[in-house]
Design an enzyme around this catalytic site. Structure first.
Site, PDB file in Angstrom:
ATOM      1  N   CYS A 195       0.791  -1.234   0.000  1.00  0.00           N
ATOM      2  CA  CYS A 195       0.000   0.000   0.000  1.00  0.00           C
ATOM      3  C   CYS A 195       0.820   1.279   0.000  1.00  0.00           C
ATOM      4  CB  CYS A 195      -0.882   0.000   1.250  1.00  0.00           C
ATOM      5  SG  CYS A 195       0.064  -0.196   2.780  1.00  0.00           S
ATOM      6  N   GLN A 196       2.147   1.190  -0.174  1.00  0.00           N
ATOM      7  CA  GLN A 196       2.968   2.371   0.011  1.00  0.00           C
ATOM      8  C   GLN A 196       2.565   3.546  -0.870  1.00  0.00           C
ATOM      9  OE1 GLN A 196       3.976  -0.719  -0.108  1.00  0.00           O
ATOM     10  NE2 GLN A 196       5.493  -1.113   1.472  1.00  0.00           N
TER      11      GLN A 196
END
Length: 417
Positions: free
Chosen positions: A100-101
């Site tokens: 999810c960065q």
């Protein structure tokens, strides 16, 4: 911590982007049986395999055709199309949270981050396997639009794109934000959750599953013997103080090497601690190594603890006074749940000792029990940060097992009714 309910029938799941196994641990404790999991990082998968395939939390009937090793969904799709197709209609749930960065509100949101496209691989697996239910977890920013230059059309949040694709595959999709602290986790970790249900399983009386969570929350906490009020950080890690445990040698030279806590099980554990240490007796958990701070670093941490407000990030003025350019640094508030853990161990300082947290303290704050071992390097740096998943990163990235268990119980309720 398993405390598995007596379920009337076997329900199965596949975990995609499993990491070290927080979501799988929660689903297993809720009575779900794993078929296989997919995780590309060897260190994270070694932790997963050690605990959830071979160890005390094992609940996978791993297929013979799939090696028990780190891999990617893309590799699975290319190497095992026939085996995956044979699973069609035979799997109850596909769960997972793609990296999810690129979406994180706490980091540098990047619409072009290639990891943002990993949700398409999740969707491809759903299309092939066609499970009855879907569970999709991600950061809050997954449901937020990216900033665009003035005059440009605002793009849809990526969550809406994923939702539309899943609906085309025949699923009714429900979404909500859940805070882990509501489910016994000593951490204010809010996540975007998506639950999908096959349309042919839905009748006119079917209700939004998220509407049941507030009502089932109390029953869940009582069943787990957890406090009904939010769990304080000090109740989660108060037994892991250097002051009360002392230190012993861990690795390296006696003078300059690493030290670890000489853990002594407390005689009067908190309710939360009793859950974390259930079934382990007096044994010591792993990952008790302390960071090797320089004297100047300890002095800086002590100063930060004196001038900051616990639980609140340092202000610009405070950072200037201390002489640090680091944007996010917070001292834990002993009397509240923790802020959201990240993969950077120096984002949070201990509430009363001038140091960062140990991996075990982070695991406790995430609700991993003490008999869940974290394996691999402790940290990594430089360009390897995007290529490796050491212990701090594994724990920081994980779905809190207690949240995973609550969701697993909710899904099972809908499966059996």
């Amino acid at each position: 911590m398993s405390c598995k309910p007596d379920l009337p029938q076997k329900v199965t799941y596949i975990d995609l982007f499993s990491g070290c196994g927080g979501l799988s641990l929660g689903l297993g404790n809720a009575g779900w049986h794993g078929i296989f999991a997919v995780e590309k990082d060897p260190m994270a998968f070694s932790t997963f395999k050690h605990n959830l395939i071979d160890g005390k939390h094992a609940h996978f009937d791993w297929p013979e055709w799939l090696p028990k090793e780190a891999t990617t969904i893309q590799n699975l799709l290319e190497k095992y199309p026939e085996q995956l197709t044979a699973l069609r209609g035979k799997v109850d749930l596909i769960a997972g949270g793609p990296p999810c960065q690129g979406f994180s509100l706490a980091g540098r949101r990047n619409a072009k981050d290639p990891r943002n496209k990993l949700s398409d691989e999740y969707i491809k697996m759903v299309e092939i396997v066609s499970p009855k239910y879907l569970l999709f977890e991600n950061v809050r920013g997954f449901n937020a639009s990216f900033k665009v230059p003035e005059g440009k059309k605002v793009k849809k949040p990526h969550s809406m794109i994923v939702k539309a694709k899943l609906e085309k595959l025949g699923y009714k999709v429900f979404t909500d934000f859940l805070c882990s602290a509501d489910f016994g986790v000593p951490q204010k970790r809010t996540r975007f959750i998506m639950i999908g249900v096959k349309y042919d399983l839905i009748d006119q009386n079917f209700e939004n599953p998220f509407e049941f969570l507030p009502h089932s929350r109390r029953d869940f906490l009582i069943r787990k013997k957890l406090p009904l009020k939010p769990v304080k950080v000090s109740d989660a890690i108060g037994d892991l103080l250097v002051e009360t445990n002392g230190l012993i040698h861990h690795s390296g030279s006696d003078e300059s090497g690493f030290k670890q806590l000489d853990y002594k099980s407390p005689s009067k554990p908190s309710k939360y601690l009793r859950v974390m240490r259930r079934g382990v007796g007096k044994s010591k958990p792993n990952s008790l190594r302390l960071a090797r701070h320089k004297t100047s670093t300890i002095e800086k941490f002590s100063k930060i603890q004196k001038i900051c407000r616990p639980g609140v990030s340092l202000s610009d003025q405070m950072r200037l006074e201390i002489g640090t350019k680091k944007q996010a640094i917070t001292v834990l508030n002993a009397d509240e749940p923790s802020k959201t853990l990240t993969t950077l161990p120096d984002d949070l300082l201990h509430y009363c000792e001038p140091r960062i947290l140990t991996v075990r303290e982070m695991a406790r704050i995430q609700s991993f029990p003490d008999n869940f071992d974290i394996l691999g390097k402790y940290t990594t740096g430089g360009v390897r940060r995007t290529q490796e998943c050491p212990r701090y990163t594994q724990v920081g990235n994980a779905v809190p097992p207690l949240l995973g268990e609550a969701l697993g119980l909710l899904l099972h309720k809908f499966h059996t009714e």
